[in-house]
Design a protein around this motif. Sequence first.
Motif, mmCIF file in Angstrom:
data_model
loop_
_atom_site.group_PDB
_atom_site.id
_atom_site.type_symbol
_atom_site.label_atom_id
_atom_site.label_comp_id
_atom_site.label_asym_id
_atom_site.label_seq_id
_atom_site.Cartn_x
_atom_site.Cartn_y
_atom_site.Cartn_z
ATOM 1 N N ARG A 1 -10.774 104.354 -49.666
ATOM 2 C CA ARG A 1 -9.781 105.397 -49.931
ATOM 3 C C ARG A 1 -9.941 106.611 -49.021
ATOM 4 O O ARG A 1 -9.020 107.415 -48.893
ATOM 5 C CB ARG A 1 -9.896 105.851 -51.393
ATOM 6 N N LYS A 2 -11.106 106.760 -48.411
ATOM 7 C CA LYS A 2 -11.384 107.926 -47.569
ATOM 8 C C LYS A 2 -11.182 107.637 -46.082
ATOM 9 O O LYS A 2 -11.659 108.377 -45.231
ATOM 10 C CB LYS A 2 -12.820 108.400 -47.820
ATOM 11 N N HIS A 3 -10.480 106.547 -45.763
ATOM 12 C CA HIS A 3 -10.256 106.150 -44.383
ATOM 13 C C HIS A 3 -11.564 105.840 -43.658
ATOM 14 O O HIS A 3 -11.689 106.051 -42.459
ATOM 15 C CB HIS A 3 -9.445 107.202 -43.603
ATOM 16 N N GLN A 4 -12.532 105.337 -44.408
ATOM 17 C CA GLN A 4 -13.778 104.848 -43.830
ATOM 18 C C GLN A 4 -13.752 103.330 -43.832
ATOM 19 O O GLN A 4 -13.275 102.705 -44.779
ATOM 20 C CB GLN A 4 -14.983 105.321 -44.656
ATOM 21 N N TYR A 5 -14.258 102.736 -42.754
ATOM 22 C CA TYR A 5 -14.383 101.285 -42.713
ATOM 23 C C TYR A 5 -15.653 100.886 -43.453
ATOM 24 O O TYR A 5 -16.721 101.480 -43.257
ATOM 25 C CB TYR A 5 -14.433 100.785 -41.272
ATOM 26 N N THR A 6 -15.539 99.889 -44.317
ATOM 27 C CA THR A 6 -16.693 99.458 -45.109
ATOM 28 C C THR A 6 -17.250 98.107 -44.681
ATOM 29 O O THR A 6 -18.449 97.866 -44.823
ATOM 30 C CB THR A 6 -16.324 99.398 -46.603
ATOM 31 N N HIS A 7 -16.393 97.225 -44.161
ATOM 32 C CA HIS A 7 -16.858 95.904 -43.746
ATOM 33 C C HIS A 7 -16.065 95.412 -42.534
ATOM 34 O O HIS A 7 -14.844 95.641 -42.456
ATOM 35 C CB HIS A 7 -16.705 94.870 -44.867
ATOM 36 N N ALA A 8 -16.748 94.748 -41.620
ATOM 37 C CA ALA A 8 -16.117 93.983 -40.541
ATOM 38 C C ALA A 8 -16.570 92.540 -40.727
ATOM 39 O O ALA A 8 -17.751 92.219 -40.549
ATOM 40 C CB ALA A 8 -16.528 94.509 -39.174
ATOM 41 N N ILE A 9 -15.636 91.692 -41.124
ATOM 42 C CA ILE A 9 -15.960 90.321 -41.545
ATOM 43 C C ILE A 9 -15.370 89.338 -40.545
ATOM 44 O O ILE A 9 -14.198 89.463 -40.155
ATOM 45 C CB ILE A 9 -15.380 90.049 -42.946
ATOM 46 N N GLN A 10 -16.157 88.359 -40.147
ATOM 47 C CA GLN A 10 -15.644 87.327 -39.242
ATOM 48 C C GLN A 10 -16.116 85.959 -39.721
ATOM 49 O O GLN A 10 -17.292 85.757 -39.987
ATOM 50 C CB GLN A 10 -16.135 87.573 -37.814
ATOM 51 N N ARG A 11 -15.184 85.027 -39.853
ATOM 52 C CA ARG A 11 -15.482 83.652 -40.241
ATOM 53 C C ARG A 11 -14.928 82.703 -39.188
ATOM 54 O O ARG A 11 -13.800 82.885 -38.717
ATOM 55 C CB ARG A 11 -14.863 83.328 -41.602
#
Length: 323
Positions: free
Chosen positions: A27-37
């Motif tokens: 909600r704060k415009h922060q990235y929390t995860h970068a996921i790659q499969r």
Amino acid sequence: MSTYWGNHAAVFITFTKRYIRILVGNRKHQYTHAIQRIIEDGWIDKSEIIQDEQLVRALTSVVKQYKLAGLKTYVSFSSHELLLRSTKLPLSIPVEELKGSLYMALGESFQLPFQDPIIEIVGTEEVDGEREVRALAVPEEGVNKMVALLKKSKLRPIVMDVPFLNLYRLFQEQFHLTEEQNILLIHAELDGVQLSMFHNHEPVYVRTFTLAPPTEYTAFESRTGFQYIEVPKEDVVFTEHMNMMKKEIERLQSFYQFNLQQGKQKIDTICLAGDHPHLVELKESYSDSEDINAFLLHKQSWGTKTGYKIPDSFAELVGLSWK
């Protein structure tokens, strides 16, 4: 930054022939995860979904693991069938009616190689007493298939954009691109390249083509669950890729200068992005040029709130979040 992300958690997603890539924001415009499969061979071909059920199972697993169910989802829709077309319409047609006029002209003055397109206008200008309209078009069937896949995976798709527009936002911001520049954007993945040209901050040409797949590669998974493919940099197929891209760049430089600009302007800026392992070498091949500036989205400062560096290959999703 974002004009539509709003104060809610969000998922930004794209599919390549090799990967599902997901960027998650709070909600704060922060990235929390970068996921790659990693996607298995044959699940997607030329951006067309072939194996729906397998993709749904793989994506549902990610959604469950990271608790993404029900989140608003923004899609970077990479389609080999995406087209940019120009046509002229009378100035008497109001701007708000231009898209409707294009749909009315389908099959007559406005030709596309597929039925039931989704059309979005990306640029207009007055030329010889008429309005020249540039529009992006993709098959509605492909969009509907993507939306259905995401919904089956418990995501909530609400916005869709295309990779080259997402990437252009980043280049424009990072390297202060101007309206006067004549830009060729090269988005190179392991198995394909999308080339787009921009002037006045508007796309004027788009083309996508397939690259020969690597002769060998190895799949890995990090301790955090991030999956990726490594290909030996000496793989002979990469020499073919480089030769093809350089040849295509030369052809497009000539096409842009003499066909699109009637000899008045030429490509003066090249922007490179993607996960192809030879992008650095391609950029360096223009380092001695006095006529062309080359920029690479590389080693940027995007990161999650915990300090994890977001890979350069996620640039189109960062750009999507900046829309």
